[in-house]
Motif scaffolding. Sequence first.
Motif, mmCIF file in Angstrom:
data_model
loop_
_atom_site.group_PDB
_atom_site.id
_atom_site.type_symbol
_atom_site.label_atom_id
_atom_site.label_comp_id
_atom_site.label_asym_id
_atom_site.label_seq_id
_atom_site.Cartn_x
_atom_site.Cartn_y
_atom_site.Cartn_z
ATOM 1 N N ALA A 5 0.836 -1.203 0.000
ATOM 2 C CA ALA A 5 0.000 0.000 0.000
ATOM 3 C C ALA A 5 0.867 1.247 0.000
ATOM 4 O O ALA A 5 1.663 1.456 0.925
ATOM 5 N N PRO A 6 0.710 2.103 -1.021
ATOM 6 C CA PRO A 6 1.368 3.413 -0.994
ATOM 7 C C PRO A 6 0.633 4.331 -0.027
ATOM 8 O O PRO A 6 -0.454 3.993 0.462
ATOM 9 N N PRO A 7 1.170 5.506 0.265
ATOM 10 C CA PRO A 7 0.486 6.431 1.176
ATOM 11 C C PRO A 7 -0.941 6.720 0.727
ATOM 12 O O PRO A 7 -1.207 6.934 -0.457
ATOM 13 N N GLY A 8 -1.872 6.680 1.691
ATOM 14 C CA GLY A 8 -3.269 6.974 1.410
ATOM 15 C C GLY A 8 -4.068 5.808 0.877
ATOM 16 O O GLY A 8 -5.217 5.973 0.470
ATOM 17 N N GLU A 9 -3.474 4.600 0.920
ATOM 18 C CA GLU A 9 -4.180 3.429 0.402
ATOM 19 C C GLU A 9 -4.065 2.245 1.375
ATOM 20 O O GLU A 9 -3.249 2.262 2.300
ATOM 21 N N ALA A 10 -4.890 1.238 1.133
ATOM 22 C CA ALA A 10 -4.884 0.014 1.941
ATOM 23 C C ALA A 10 -4.891 -1.190 1.020
ATOM 24 O O ALA A 10 -5.334 -1.120 -0.128
ATOM 25 N N ASP A 11 -4.401 -2.313 1.551
ATOM 26 C CA ASP A 11 -4.377 -3.535 0.754
ATOM 27 C C ASP A 11 -4.406 -4.730 1.702
ATOM 28 O O ASP A 11 -4.013 -4.637 2.868
ATOM 29 N N THR A 12 -4.877 -5.854 1.205
ATOM 30 C CA THR A 12 -4.830 -7.110 1.946
ATOM 31 C C THR A 12 -4.043 -8.124 1.134
ATOM 32 O O THR A 12 -3.898 -8.002 -0.083
ATOM 33 N N GLY A 13 -3.527 -9.131 1.819
ATOM 34 C CA GLY A 13 -2.742 -10.154 1.135
ATOM 35 C C GLY A 13 -2.460 -11.303 2.065
ATOM 36 O O GLY A 13 -3.211 -11.565 3.003
ATOM 37 N N ARG A 14 -1.361 -11.991 1.814
ATOM 38 C CA ARG A 14 -0.990 -13.175 2.594
ATOM 39 C C ARG A 14 0.490 -13.124 2.943
ATOM 40 O O ARG A 14 1.323 -12.682 2.140
ATOM 41 N N LEU A 15 0.804 -13.594 4.159
ATOM 42 C CA LEU A 15 2.181 -13.696 4.624
ATOM 43 C C LEU A 15 2.543 -15.169 4.705
ATOM 44 O O LEU A 15 1.961 -15.922 5.487
ATOM 45 N N GLU A 16 3.504 -15.589 3.895
ATOM 46 C CA GLU A 16 3.892 -17.000 3.869
ATOM 47 C C GLU A 16 4.786 -17.309 5.065
ATOM 48 O O GLU A 16 5.778 -16.605 5.316
ATOM 49 N N ALA A 45 -7.058 7.737 4.009
ATOM 50 C CA ALA A 45 -6.949 9.155 3.667
ATOM 51 C C ALA A 45 -6.923 10.034 4.902
ATOM 52 O O ALA A 45 -6.402 11.168 4.859
ATOM 53 N N THR A 46 -7.485 9.564 6.015
ATOM 54 C CA THR A 46 -7.518 10.355 7.251
ATOM 55 C C THR A 46 -6.554 9.820 8.302
ATOM 56 O O THR A 46 -6.527 10.328 9.429
ATOM 57 N N LEU A 47 -5.759 8.818 7.948
ATOM 58 C CA LEU A 47 -4.853 8.162 8.895
ATOM 59 C C LEU A 47 -3.461 8.775 8.809
ATOM 60 O O LEU A 47 -2.932 9.018 7.723
ATOM 61 N N SER A 48 -2.861 9.011 9.970
ATOM 62 C CA SER A 48 -1.451 9.381 10.042
ATOM 63 C C SER A 48 -0.670 8.159 10.511
ATOM 64 O O SER A 48 -0.981 7.579 11.554
ATOM 65 N N GLY A 49 0.327 7.772 9.740
ATOM 66 C CA GLY A 49 1.079 6.575 10.078
ATOM 67 C C GLY A 49 0.515 5.343 9.397
ATOM 68 O O GLY A 49 -0.100 5.434 8.327
ATOM 69 N N ALA A 50 0.703 4.192 10.009
ATOM 70 C CA ALA A 50 0.291 2.941 9.375
ATOM 71 C C ALA A 50 -0.229 1.957 10.412
ATOM 72 O O ALA A 50 0.180 1.968 11.576
ATOM 73 N N VAL A 51 -1.149 1.106 9.958
ATOM 74 C CA VAL A 51 -1.664 0.014 10.766
ATOM 75 C C VAL A 51 -1.405 -1.277 10.001
ATOM 76 O O VAL A 51 -1.823 -1.425 8.847
ATOM 77 N N LEU A 52 -0.700 -2.207 10.636
ATOM 78 C CA LEU A 52 -0.359 -3.497 10.041
ATOM 79 C C LEU A 52 -1.051 -4.586 10.844
ATOM 80 O O LEU A 52 -0.983 -4.598 12.080
ATOM 81 N N VAL A 53 -1.714 -5.512 10.149
ATOM 82 C CA VAL A 53 -2.572 -6.481 10.821
ATOM 83 C C VAL A 53 -2.293 -7.894 10.302
ATOM 84 O O VAL A 53 -2.221 -8.111 9.086
ATOM 85 N N VAL A 54 -2.135 -8.833 11.236
ATOM 86 C CA VAL A 54 -2.196 -10.256 10.909
ATOM 87 C C VAL A 54 -3.490 -10.768 11.521
ATOM 88 O O VAL A 54 -3.639 -10.802 12.745
ATOM 89 N N GLY A 55 -4.435 -11.172 10.680
ATOM 90 C CA GLY A 55 -5.767 -11.505 11.156
ATOM 91 C C GLY A 55 -5.860 -12.844 11.857
ATOM 92 O O GLY A 55 -6.649 -13.008 12.791
#
Length: 318
Positions: free
Chosen positions: A9-20, A73-83
């Motif tokens: 995800a570049p700044p201002g965007e979100a994405d989901t995926g998989r961590l092997e 778009a309204t977030l400062s910084g980043a949130v990283l999640v392993v569900g």
Amino acid sequence: MITLGTARAPPGEADTGRLEVGETRDGSPVRLPVAVINGASDGKTLYMQAVSDGDELNGLGVVSRVVPRIDPATLSGAVLVVGIVNYFGFQVAEHRNPIDDRKMNRGYPGDPEGTTSERIAHATFQTAKEADLVLDLHQGSTSRMINETRVRCGLRHHLHGDCLELAKVFGCGHVLDIKGPDGQLARAGPDQGVPTIDPELGGCVGWDEESIRYGVEGVFNVLRYYGFLDGDVDVEPQTRARGFDQYGSPAGGLVRFETDLGERVSVGDTLFEVTDVFGSRKARVTADESGVFWRTRRLPQVAAGEYVCSVGTNVDTY
């Protein structure tokens, strides 16, 4: 660009995926579900994970409600999640990883060449240790338990105050402030200089909407208080326990609780009685110390010596 596994995800965007994180017994890859929310402006990084124990699903309920509500778009910084951390345990609804019979939250910081649990711990810890704050979402397994947050680094740790503040901001109302076992993420994170807490969101089979609401509110409290999102947070005093007494049954039979979860108890108060199958009392158990009635077994049937309940002791307000 921020990446976590295949999520980018570049700044201002979100994405989901998989961590092997390894392979199954047939050689198929094990890929954990991950999300990256990269804020439009710079700021701190929050790492959050859930389902370290395969039958603890309230944290997953929190993740599934929080991630769609965070607008990059309204977030400062980043949130990283392993569900879902405990991939194998989740598949079969078991607490431990059935492949190596390990409790996942005893394997941090992990080992890239160790057991499946240690490999997963290592892979997730590579992201956690680079964050500014860590939330490791748990619950009291399938027992009945109050909603609480755990500070596990120990009173003498140099980050104890930071972890305690994070727990207060999360705001479940109760905090268990006791040094945890080796291998817990809430122990390993502070050792790497990262304030880390372990919210224990109730206890149930499946998930519980009330506990999930506590978790969602807690995550957004953290996001607002630490500057990820705009908004004020009313940080309220928490009831803290620095001791934890567990009670077993002196006899086999059926348990009848005389105290409700979250109630204050005094020395000598009746916690539970044990009856035979026809209702005749066989035993009565009272509190050894004053505190808060914290956790109970879920099923009424009990064998002699089997766990029944817990009381948080050495209680104060901070």
